[in-house]
Design an enzyme around this catalytic site. Structure first.
Site, short mmCIF file in Angstrom:
data_model
loop_
_atom_site.label_atom_id
_atom_site.label_comp_id
_atom_site.label_asym_id
_atom_site.label_seq_id
_atom_site.Cartn_x
_atom_site.Cartn_y
_atom_site.Cartn_z
CG HIS A 176 -1.94 0.97 1.34
ND1 HIS A 176 -1.71 2.30 1.59
CD2 HIS A 176 -3.28 0.84 1.19
CE1 HIS A 176 -2.87 2.94 1.61
NE2 HIS A 176 -3.84 2.08 1.36
CG ASP A 183 0.52 -2.26 6.24
OD1 ASP A 183 -0.44 -2.40 7.01
OD2 ASP A 183 0.47 -1.59 5.19
CD GLN A 197 -6.96 -4.45 4.01
OE1 GLN A 197 -7.88 -5.23 4.25
NE2 GLN A 197 -7.16 -3.17 3.78
CE LYS A 230 -7.35 -0.07 6.28
NZ LYS A 230 -8.13 0.32 5.10
CB CYS A 234 -3.47 3.14 -1.87
SG CYS A 234 -4.67 4.43 -1.61
N1 PLP Z 1 -1.81 -0.54 4.63
C1 PLP Z 1 -2.72 -1.35 4.09
C2 PLP Z 1 -2.33 -2.74 3.70
C3 PLP Z 1 -4.03 -0.89 3.90
O1 PLP Z 1 -4.94 -1.68 3.35
C4 PLP Z 1 -4.35 0.44 4.29
C5 PLP Z 1 -5.70 0.98 4.04
O2 PLP Z 1 -6.42 0.58 3.17
C6 PLP Z 1 -3.38 1.22 4.87
C7 PLP Z 1 -2.10 0.71 5.02
C8 PLP Z 1 -3.66 2.60 5.33
O3 PLP Z 1 -4.55 2.58 6.41
P1 PLP Z 1 -5.11 3.94 7.03
O4 PLP Z 1 -5.71 4.69 5.88
O5 PLP Z 1 -6.13 3.48 8.03
O6 PLP Z 1 -3.98 4.65 7.63
#
Ligand code: PLP
Length: 405
Positions: A122, A199, A202, A225, A363
């Protein structure tokens, strides 16, 4: 076993209609809906407890500080961290990663050091490191992907060297749902003395996570999430790292003492939590984790796996549909396109039928470039989804195929 009807009753939004149809919410990877106990906890905070935390001697402030710190303990238990002070509350995954990029780099990195990320990340786990490369002269290496979108583990092993100081990698890919082989990733990194940031944005909604068992140095995720509030993120980091890292932001709440000459930082985790936080997010976080624990993470994982298999099997039978990341070890997400069409068109037609999916690059533009497509349609599941909803969705995709081709 779960009682999905009982679970659905706890989510008021699932009763609403969208474009004249019952809502089918398959955009859980973007954010999940909230159970009533989370909504109630926010109302209760503003009705009964509203006050600023940590520094008040009056009753409301003391009561609310305990509530907020209980949320930290709930998170600690949820991911099995050794200490509650290894849990830093942030705004979300993005904020947690930026904190590490800023603070870890100032404590530990010098020009010429290397960070490894992957092509599936992401942007939140890509841009902070790219920025360190561009501003600080730190080298960023990128693990390439296989044709299906999995990490090329042989290439990863070759990228590692004594210069590698950090490996930053997703637990589960947000675009394809692939579960990465963390055990191997972490053990290979450790052989070279590199730290590892996972990270987990998900992953935590779909899998049981035990940070001690994993051995990750940093593990980050967003509560929104995971049936919880927005504006509430988690940074787990090992105590010795947090001790060695400087504050990320500077302001109230992070100090033991300040003189004109110098400042002494507060104990963990306060050193990293400058300013007034998302206070109502504390009880809401605790309520969300209470919901998840009550259903049981094992039950959630098993049920969602059933949904994913049911949906994949049916989507796979539609000739005009191409599914991406078609491998076994997946969680929560299916990404696809109706061949020769743009994902936005499919998403718009599904929305007309009351079905919420996400469309676009999610993203992850480097991943989309790797797959040679502008984006995908992403259906992502939560524990309140049902096979009946998947039937509605599959019918919707079939209708869209007829309309678009
Ligand atoms: N990393 C991953 C794998 C994600 O799916 C997301 C959000 O979709 C993020 C980071 C960013 O999360 P946030 O927008 O809650 O900071």
């Amino acid at each position: 076993m779960i009682d999905v009807n009982y679970i659905r009753q706890q989510f008021p939004i699932l009763n609403r209609k969208v474009n004249g149809n019952p809502l089918v919410y398959f955009d859980n990877g973007a954010t999940t809906q909230k159970p009533k106990r989370v909504i109630d906890s926010i109302v209760n905070y503003y009705s009964e407890l509203n006050s600023n935390i940590h520094r008040g001697v009056h009753t409301l402030s003391r009561e609310m500080t305990i509530e907020y710190e209980n949320a930290r303990i709930a998170v600690q238990k949820f991911i099995n961290a050794t200490y509650a002070h290894e849990i830093v509350f942030t705004k979300g995954t993005t904020d947690s990663i930026n904190l590490v990029a800023s603070s870890f780099s100032r404590a530990f990195l010098k020009p010429g050091d290397e960070i490894i990320v992957s092509e599936m990340e992401h942007h939140s786990n890509f841009l902070p490191w790219q920025n360190l490369r561009d501003e600080k002269g730190i080298s960023m290496k990128v693990i390439p992907l296989t044709k299906e979108g999995e990490l090329n583990m042989e290439a990863y092993k070759k990228l590692l060297s004594p210069k590698t100081k950090l490996v930053a990698i997703a637990h589960v890919s947000n675009s394809l749902g692939l579960v990465n082989p963390l055990e191997e990733i972490i053990s290979e990194a450790k052989k070279h003395g590199a730290k590892v940031l996972i990270d987990g944005a998900q992953a935590v909604p779909h899998l049981r996570v035990d940070v001690q068992k994993l051995g990750a140095d940093f593990y980050v995720f967003s509560m929104h999430k995971l049936y919880g509030p927005t504006g509430m993120g988690v940074l787990f980091a090992k105590e010795e790292l947090l001790e060695a890292m400087p504050p990320y932001q500077y302001g109230g709440g992070i100090i033991k003492s300040v003189t004109i000459e110098k400042t002494e930082w507060a104990d963990l985790p306060n050193k990293f939590e400058a300013g007034t936080p998302n206070i109502e997010g504390g009880p809401a976080t605790k309520a969300a984790l209470h919901f998840v624990n009550e259903v049981g993470m094992g039950n959630i994982a098993a049920y969602e796996h059933e949904l994913l298999t049911y949906c994949s099997d049916q989507l796979g039978m539609i000739e005009e549909v191409e599914v991406y990341g078609n491998i076994k070890n997946k969680a929560g997400v299916i990404s696809f396109n109706i061949k020769k069409t743009h994902p936005f068109d499919t998403g718009t037609l599904l929305d007309n039928m009351g079905i919420a999916v996400r469309t676009g690059h999610h993203c992850t533009q480097p991943l989309m470039r790797h797959l040679g497509i502008p984006g995908t349609v992403r259906a992502s599941f939560a524990v309140y989804n049902t096979k009946e909803e998947i039937d509605i969705f599959i019918n919707g995709v079939k209708k869209a195929v007829k309309m678009l081709l």
